[in-house]
Design a protein around this motif. Structure first.
Motif, PDB file in Angstrom:
ATOM      1  N   ARG A 154       0.825  -1.209   0.000  1.00 33.70           N
ATOM      2  CA  ARG A 154       0.000   0.000   0.000  1.00 33.70           C
ATOM      3  C   ARG A 154       0.859   1.259   0.000  1.00 33.70           C
ATOM      4  NH1 ARG A 154      -2.724  -3.896   2.971  1.00 33.70           N
ATOM      5  NH2 ARG A 154      -4.890  -4.257   2.312  1.00 33.70           N
TER       6      ARG A 154
ATOM      7  N   ASN B 127      -6.687   4.178  -1.455  1.00 35.39           N
ATOM      8  CA  ASN B 127      -7.079   3.100  -2.369  1.00 35.39           C
ATOM      9  C   ASN B 127      -7.306   3.627  -3.773  1.00 35.39           C
ATOM     10  OD1 ASN B 127      -7.759   0.209  -1.320  1.00 35.39           O
ATOM     11  ND2 ASN B 127      -8.421   1.553   0.335  1.00 35.39           N
ATOM     12  N   TRP B 128      -7.995   4.758  -3.875  1.00 34.74           N
ATOM     13  CA  TRP B 128      -8.415   5.255  -5.180  1.00 34.74           C
ATOM     14  C   TRP B 128      -7.345   6.112  -5.857  1.00 34.74           C
ATOM     15  CZ3 TRP B 128     -11.670   4.911  -0.907  1.00 34.74           C
ATOM     16  CH2 TRP B 128     -12.573   3.842  -0.991  1.00 34.74           C
TER      17      TRP B 128
ATOM     18  N   CYS C  51      -4.559   4.361  -6.082  1.00 32.96           N
ATOM     19  CA  CYS C  51      -3.742   3.158  -6.314  1.00 32.96           C
ATOM     20  C   CYS C  51      -2.486   3.168  -5.452  1.00 32.96           C
ATOM     21  CB  CYS C  51      -3.367   3.013  -7.786  1.00 32.96           C
ATOM     22  SG  CYS C  51      -4.761   2.671  -8.871  1.00 32.96           S
TER      23      CYS C  51
ATOM     24  N   CYS D 154      -1.371  -4.852  -5.196  1.00 31.00           N
ATOM     25  CA  CYS D 154      -2.383  -4.828  -4.141  1.00 31.00           C
ATOM     26  C   CYS D 154      -3.749  -5.020  -4.791  1.00 31.00           C
ATOM     27  CB  CYS D 154      -2.362  -3.503  -3.384  1.00 31.00           C
ATOM     28  SG  CYS D 154      -3.559  -3.451  -2.012  1.00 31.00           S
TER      29      CYS D 154
ATOM     30  N   GLN E  92      -7.675  -4.897  -4.938  1.00 34.01           N
ATOM     31  CA  GLN E  92      -8.554  -3.961  -4.223  1.00 34.01           C
ATOM     32  C   GLN E  92     -10.010  -4.112  -4.672  1.00 34.01           C
ATOM     33  OE1 GLN E  92      -5.545  -1.062  -5.831  1.00 34.01           O
ATOM     34  NE2 GLN E  92      -6.518   0.194  -4.256  1.00 34.01           N
TER      35      GLN E  92
ATOM     36  N   ALA F 152     -12.158  -2.561  -3.231  1.00 34.43           N
ATOM     37  CA  ALA F 152     -12.690  -1.217  -2.983  1.00 34.43           C
ATOM     38  C   ALA F 152     -13.130  -0.526  -4.274  1.00 34.43           C
ATOM     39  CB  ALA F 152     -11.641  -0.367  -2.272  1.00 34.43           C
TER      40      ALA F 152
END
Length: 221
Positions: A14, A120-121, A123, A165, A167, A169
């Protein structure tokens, strides 16, 4: 790197550097990953590889959307059962505690937890992203095939010296992803995957695994 090294060194990274991932590397990985097992050779994966300006645009739209509080898109699959029975619920809680402890974020610090989630968004700063779709008419065995494909991709990335990663999400902003990628009707966005070079400054605690006797039963003669 042998298979055991790839498996044991793979983790959900992350924090990535801004070093680009060469297209030829991604092509090499995905060509090899196509040999992942799938029942009756259906090959249910539909993959979009996004880099450069399109990825920057997608990140910008997704981060802005989340930051201003636009409601989530309804997932087209159930990520977790409403109630996670033992031992699954405990494992999930332990992961969350370890994750935020590594970042120095207290359980009650909701703003800091939100900032961490928004990464997360972006990346996590990665310069390449995969967005993986599956046809909505396919069943659970094909979803299992998709999972095997994703694992194969991640192990091959380790062989290339890269990290990733996965995701889920991204399914919460699937309409934003669709605005950029324009996938055909009939596909469900399962997950995104950030790909790149790990940032050595990233803080993390390696999540442990249950002991073998907790998950495996040997039936001997």
């Amino acid at each position: 790197m042998n298979v055991y090294e790839a498996v044991t060194s793979r983790r959900a990274v992350r924090g990535f550097t801004d070093e680009p991932v060469p297209r030829e590397v991604l092509e090499r990985v995905l060509k090899a990953a196509a040999w992942s097992p799938s029942g009756s050779n259906i090959q249910p994966w539909n993959v979009y590889v996004v880099t450069g300006a399109p990825l920057a645009e997608l990140k910008k739209r997704a981060v802005e959307r989340v930051a201003i509080g636009v409601p989530w898109d309804e997932r087209e699959y159930e990520m977790y059962p409403p109630t996670l029975k033992s031992p699954y619920g405990q494992r999930r809680s332990a992961f969350g505690k370890e994750r935020y402890s590594a970042l120095g974020i207290a359980r009650e610090d909701w703003e800091a937890r939100q900032r961490a989630a928004i990464a997360n968004w972006d990346c996590f700063g990665a310069t390449a992203g995969l967005f993986v779709y599956i046809d909505r008419d396919l069943g659970r065995p094909q979803w299992a095939d998709l999972g095997m494909y994703l694992q194969t991709v991640m192990l091959l990335l380790r062989a290339e010296g890269l990290h990733s990663c996965p995701q889920m999400a991204w399914s919460q902003v699937r309409e934003t992803v669709a605005d950029v990628l324009s996938p055909p009707d009939g596909l469900i966005l399962f997950c995104g995957m950030s790909i790149g070079h790990e940032d050595p400054e990233e803080k993390y605690i390696r999540t442990g695994r249950a002991p073998l006797e907790e998950t495996v039963t040997f039936v001997d003669g």
